[in-house]
Write a protein that holds these residues in place. Structure first.
Motif, mmCIF file in Angstrom:
data_model
loop_
_atom_site.group_PDB
_atom_site.id
_atom_site.type_symbol
_atom_site.label_atom_id
_atom_site.label_comp_id
_atom_site.label_asym_id
_atom_site.label_seq_id
_atom_site.Cartn_x
_atom_site.Cartn_y
_atom_site.Cartn_z
ATOM 1 N N LEU A 1 34.198 5.544 -19.424
ATOM 2 C CA LEU A 1 32.868 5.891 -18.944
ATOM 3 C C LEU A 1 32.693 5.574 -17.463
ATOM 4 N N VAL A 2 33.231 4.442 -17.020
ATOM 5 C CA VAL A 2 33.129 4.086 -15.600
ATOM 6 C C VAL A 2 33.880 5.093 -14.736
ATOM 7 N N THR A 3 35.114 5.404 -15.138
ATOM 8 C CA THR A 3 35.895 6.359 -14.348
ATOM 9 C C THR A 3 35.293 7.762 -14.423
ATOM 10 N N THR A 4 34.670 8.098 -15.563
ATOM 11 C CA THR A 4 33.996 9.395 -15.655
ATOM 12 C C THR A 4 32.834 9.465 -14.673
ATOM 13 N N ALA A 5 32.064 8.372 -14.580
ATOM 14 C CA ALA A 5 30.958 8.342 -13.621
ATOM 15 C C ALA A 5 31.476 8.499 -12.190
ATOM 16 N N VAL A 6 32.576 7.825 -11.884
ATOM 17 C CA VAL A 6 33.172 7.954 -10.551
ATOM 18 C C VAL A 6 33.639 9.379 -10.310
ATOM 19 N N HIS A 7 34.250 9.984 -11.327
ATOM 20 C CA HIS A 7 34.760 11.348 -11.186
ATOM 21 C C HIS A 7 33.628 12.342 -10.963
ATOM 22 N N VAL A 8 32.515 12.156 -11.678
ATOM 23 C CA VAL A 8 31.373 13.052 -11.511
ATOM 24 C C VAL A 8 30.813 12.942 -10.105
ATOM 25 N N ARG A 9 30.681 11.708 -9.579
ATOM 26 C CA ARG A 9 30.172 11.529 -8.215
ATOM 27 C C ARG A 9 31.124 12.132 -7.189
ATOM 28 N N ARG A 10 32.407 11.933 -7.394
ATOM 29 C CA ARG A 10 33.380 12.505 -6.460
ATOM 30 C C ARG A 10 33.329 14.025 -6.475
ATOM 31 N N GLY A 11 33.167 14.578 -7.680
ATOM 32 C CA GLY A 11 33.131 16.034 -7.788
ATOM 33 C C GLY A 11 31.952 16.626 -7.046
ATOM 34 N N GLY A 12 30.824 15.906 -7.118
ATOM 35 C CA GLY A 12 29.654 16.406 -6.418
ATOM 36 C C GLY A 12 29.770 16.268 -4.913
ATOM 37 N N ALA A 13 30.513 15.237 -4.479
ATOM 38 C CA ALA A 13 30.617 14.991 -3.037
ATOM 39 C C ALA A 13 31.772 15.756 -2.409
ATOM 40 N N ARG A 14 32.762 16.183 -3.254
ATOM 41 C CA ARG A 14 33.951 16.828 -2.705
ATOM 42 C C ARG A 14 33.626 18.257 -2.293
ATOM 43 N N ARG A 15 33.851 18.569 -1.048
ATOM 44 C CA ARG A 15 33.610 19.905 -0.533
ATOM 45 C C ARG A 15 34.913 20.447 0.031
ATOM 46 N N LEU A 16 35.711 21.045 -0.827
ATOM 47 C CA LEU A 16 36.984 21.598 -0.394
ATOM 48 C C LEU A 16 36.789 23.041 0.049
ATOM 49 N N PRO A 17 37.491 23.446 1.088
ATOM 50 C CA PRO A 17 37.391 24.852 1.508
ATOM 51 C C PRO A 17 37.986 25.759 0.443
ATOM 52 N N PRO A 18 37.505 26.963 0.319
ATOM 53 C CA PRO A 18 38.057 27.883 -0.686
ATOM 54 C C PRO A 18 39.509 28.227 -0.375
ATOM 55 N N VAL A 19 40.272 28.426 -1.447
ATOM 56 C CA VAL A 19 41.674 28.826 -1.321
ATOM 57 C C VAL A 19 41.745 30.317 -1.625
ATOM 58 N N ARG A 20 42.222 31.098 -0.653
ATOM 59 C CA ARG A 20 42.223 32.549 -0.795
ATOM 60 C C ARG A 20 43.625 33.118 -0.933
ATOM 61 N N GLU A 21 44.613 32.259 -1.158
ATOM 62 C CA GLU A 21 45.979 32.742 -1.286
ATOM 63 C C GLU A 21 46.140 33.560 -2.563
ATOM 64 N N PRO A 22 47.067 34.465 -2.589
ATOM 65 C CA PRO A 22 47.363 35.200 -3.827
ATOM 66 C C PRO A 22 47.948 34.257 -4.872
ATOM 67 N N VAL A 23 47.736 34.588 -6.114
ATOM 68 C CA VAL A 23 48.135 33.720 -7.222
ATOM 69 C C VAL A 23 48.905 34.542 -8.243
ATOM 70 N N THR A 24 49.938 33.932 -8.782
ATOM 71 C CA THR A 24 50.667 34.528 -9.897
ATOM 72 C C THR A 24 50.391 33.708 -11.156
ATOM 73 N N VAL A 25 50.003 34.388 -12.213
ATOM 74 C CA VAL A 25 49.790 33.729 -13.505
ATOM 75 C C VAL A 25 50.985 34.046 -14.395
ATOM 76 N N ILE A 26 51.700 32.998 -14.809
ATOM 77 C CA ILE A 26 52.887 33.149 -15.647
ATOM 78 C C ILE A 26 52.495 32.888 -17.095
ATOM 79 N N VAL A 27 52.822 33.849 -17.973
ATOM 80 C CA VAL A 27 52.482 33.733 -19.391
ATOM 81 C C VAL A 27 53.770 33.770 -20.208
ATOM 82 N N PRO A 28 54.290 32.597 -20.645
ATOM 83 C CA PRO A 28 55.438 32.607 -21.559
ATOM 84 C C PRO A 28 54.963 33.043 -22.940
ATOM 85 N N ALA A 29 55.656 33.975 -23.548
ATOM 86 C CA ALA A 29 55.162 34.533 -24.813
ATOM 87 C C ALA A 29 56.281 34.624 -25.834
#
Length: 707
Positions: free
Chosen positions: A325-353
């Protein structure tokens, strides 16, 4: 997936070991329950009809020798009291009674129960060492009038074994519990006496009952013990079965008073002149007795250990809840404060089937519906025997590439996808998983930090209908979600789930690709990246809906592979514990937590539950109830918080209490069998789960127009 052909030994054989261990624990605890119950008050029972009881027996003395064809009634000599004590030995009161007898230089006969004798063998030896006599009072203080022939033999034989194991002796003296004076003998009691005589036993009733078991006061006990005439008698007292302070005090008055009046005190055989009632036990009985005493001792130790485990488990549950619970509270606060720039690189999604015909189309459509562009899809058909490849080919989407290969296993399929990818960022998704439109964008966002090498998504159960689906939904939301938040804060993430995770392609290739030597390739890869110095983080918003096993058998296979593979990965990366940086955080934070709460405690949990169950029957139900209540609260509080954080309705949590009785036990047994398999050196095959294609998003998802 991979065909592991080396089978030595078969994992199913470990159930024999597990069943044997649980059976041994149950037997030892049952023995402890038996011996720890303590004797009941040795009150006399109302007498019934006495048609078959000879008048001479009813009018005779308390010692009845029916071992031959003719009943003999030896009496204590005049002015002689055969002093007897029932229901012991007791660690608190028997030594005090012995001290009182020593102080007045008198001896007595102690009629002991087999359960107490096996529990306190040292007291049996002490009674004999001080010159006293031992008699048989049955093993469990059973009423022989109501017992059949078999039960009677078991009761007496149990005490014989206990006495032989404790002191190497045998005795023919028997006092049936709940017996009274000869005049109170009724037909069932007389039948029991005749049966004891036929078995070579010498029955000892009582002529004078002090009724000290009622605790009427010292004066009353002394008055009850004083004979009405000068005839010899057998005097009944107790050294166990409750508070015997009045008995000890009465002895200090009774013995001097009667001795001053010319009475002498002795054992039953000493007062009556009977010889040969006590001797050495034979070798077979001694060996059996030693085994019984050892088993009772082991049961006592085990009960004490499990009692402490109950407390420890409760404490650990509280500490784990606080940490999460303590680490969850820390994680929630960090998530709200973290402002990362958007990542616009192309992405490949690999699906093993592998045999994903039922759900592969929904998976591909959900990926192509992503709001991140561009997204490329590589489906690696790993030798499917159904129509998986045909479904992919029929879709004919421009940004979807199909690679066919012979069945080589999921790691090989992922490596084939990595080799074919042309983007630095790759997302690995299982063939039964459906993504939300924002999942790809969310899962690659943390790569704005160049120190991040992998990102764990938020896997959720898509087919949560039915009780089993609801239980897995609860487990995913509470365990997987909150634990990953904690790992993220402590920077020791052990696993990026195969259902949804993002990686730097160059970082994975630098390791030589996805490892193929464990059954948990996702855990192995995650730990390898951290060993190489990369950070691994958790992104709650990267939601992926996976198809959970629909049957208990399928669930068992999946979790068995997960747990066994995790143990393999932990062993493979064990050196992380002595390293620095990201590897050291994994080794000294993540791996110990993983082993403690996902291996050690589940290994002990069935035995702790068994101890809690026995606690209910042994009178320790408040402790057992407190343990259960603490455990429930420690499950419910994180559950409510996790469901709120994931914006999930709280309704499924109503199934949480029932989950503890069935689902939790299944998970415990999975861990136990996995550990036994690992210790035995067996190799598990890859268990492929049957897919139903019932995995759906909360709302429909389809490909964008550009697809």
């Amino acid at each position: 997936m991979p065909d592991h052909r080396r089978r030595a030994p078969s994992p199913r054989a470990h159930w024999v070991l597990l069943a044997s261990a649980l059976a041994a624990v149950a037997v030892l605890l049952a023995l402890h329950l038996l011996v720890d119950a303590g004797p009941r008050a040795d009150e006399t029972m109302p007498a019934g009809a006495a048609v078959t009881v000879p008048d001479g027996v009813r009018a005779g003395g308390a010692v009845i020798d029916a071992r031959g064809g003719q009943v003999v009634l030896p009496r204590p000599r005049d002015k002689t009291l055969a002093l007897t004590f029932d229901d012991g030995p007791d660690p608190g009161w028997t030594p005090r009674v012995l001290d009182a007898l020593d102080a007045h230089h008198v001896h007595a006969t102690f009629f002991v129960t087999g359960a107490r004798a096996a529990r306190y063998p040292g007291l049996i030896r002490e009674i004999l060492a001080r010159g006293h006599e031992i008699g048989n009072h049955t093993a469990t203080h059973s009423d022989l009038r109501a017992d059949g022939e078999l039960r009677t033999k078991l009761e007496l034989r149990g005490t014989d074994l206990a006495l032989a194991g404790a002191a190497g002796i045998s005795t023919s003296l028997v006092r049936p519990p709940y017996s009274a004076t000869p005049r109170a003998l009724d037909d069932p009691a007389w039948a029991a006496v005749r049966g004891l005589g036929a078995d070579g036993r010498l029955v000892v009733l009582s002529d004078v009952d002090t009724e000290d078991w009622r605790r009427p006061g010292v004066d009353r006990i002394v008055a009850n013990a004083t004979p009405a005439s000068g005839r010899g008698a057998v005097l009944l007292m107790h050294d166990a079965g409750g508070d015997r302070s009045e008995t000890v005090a009465a002895l200090d008055r009774l013995v001097p008073e009667l001795s001053g009046a010319g009475w002498r005190f002795d054992t039953v055989t000493g007062a009556t002149g009977i010889s040969g009632a006590t001797g050495e036990a034979d070798t077979v009985t001694r060996v059996g007795g030693w085994a019984l005493v050892a088993a009772v001792g082991a049961g006592g130790v085990l009960a004490a250990v499990l009692r402490w485990l109950l407390i420890a488990a409760g404490v650990l549950a509280v500490l784990r809840t606080i940490l999460v619970l303590v680490t969850t509270a820390v994680h929630v606060r960090r998530g709200g404060a973290r402002r990362l720039p958007p990542v616009r690189e192309p992405v490949t999604v690999i699906v093993p089937a592998y045999n994903e015909e039922a759900g592969i189309e929904a998976t591909i459509r959900s990926i192509l519906a992503s709001d991140h562009h561009p997204v490329w899809v590589i489906v690696v058909d790993d030798g499917s025997t159904d129509g998986t490849a045909e479904v992919v080919e029929r879709l004919s989407f421009r940004r979807v590439r199909l690679i066919r290969q012979r069945n080589a296993g999921k790691p090989a399929a992922l490596n084939a996808g990595l080799a074919a990818a042309r983007t630095e960022l790759v997302v690995m998704v299982d063939g039964d998983t459906v993504l939300e439109p924002g999942t790809v964008r969310a899962v690659i966002r943390p790569f704005a930090d160049p120190a991040v090498g992998a990102v764990s998504g938020n896997a959720k159960v898509g087919n949560r209908g039915g009780l089993l689906g609801r239980w897995q939904h609860i487990e995913y939301v509470i365990g997987f979600n909150l634990d990953r938040r904690m790992y993220d804060v402590l920077e020791c993430m052990p696993t990026v789930p195969g259902a949804v995770g993002a990686f730097r392609r160059s970082a994975v290739l630098a390791l030589g690709g996805v490892g193929e030597d464990t059954l948990a390739e996702d855990t192995d890869l995650t730990m390898a990246l951290e060993q190489d110095g990369w950070r691994v983080v958790y992104e709650q918003g990267a939601r992926a809906w996976t198809e959970a096993p629909a049957t208990l058998g399928q669930l068992w296979k999946q979790r068995y592979r997960w747990c066994y593979g995790t143990l393999q990965a932990v062993w493979k990366h064990r050196r992380a514990i002595v390293r620095r940086g990201a590897a050291g955080r994994l080794g000294r934070r993540g791996i110990p937590y993983l082993l403690l709460f996902q291996v050690v405690l589940p290994m002990l949990a069935p035995f702790v539950d068994l101890a809690a169950l026995f606690g209910v029957f042994t009178g320790d139900w408040p402790i057992a109830l407190a343990y259960w209540a603490v455990f429930q609260v420690m499950q419910l509080i994180p559950g409510v918080i996790a469901f709120r954080l994931d914006r999930e309705p709280l309704g499924p949590l109503a199934a949480l209490p029932l989950q503890q009785f069935v689902y939790r036990q299944l998970m415990y047994l999975v861990v136990i069998q996995s550990v036994m398999t690992a210790v035995a050196g067996a190799r598990l095959p890859w268990h492929k789960l049957h897919r139903t294609g019932q995995n759906t998003l909360p709302r429909p998802v389809g490909p964008t127009r550009s697809a």
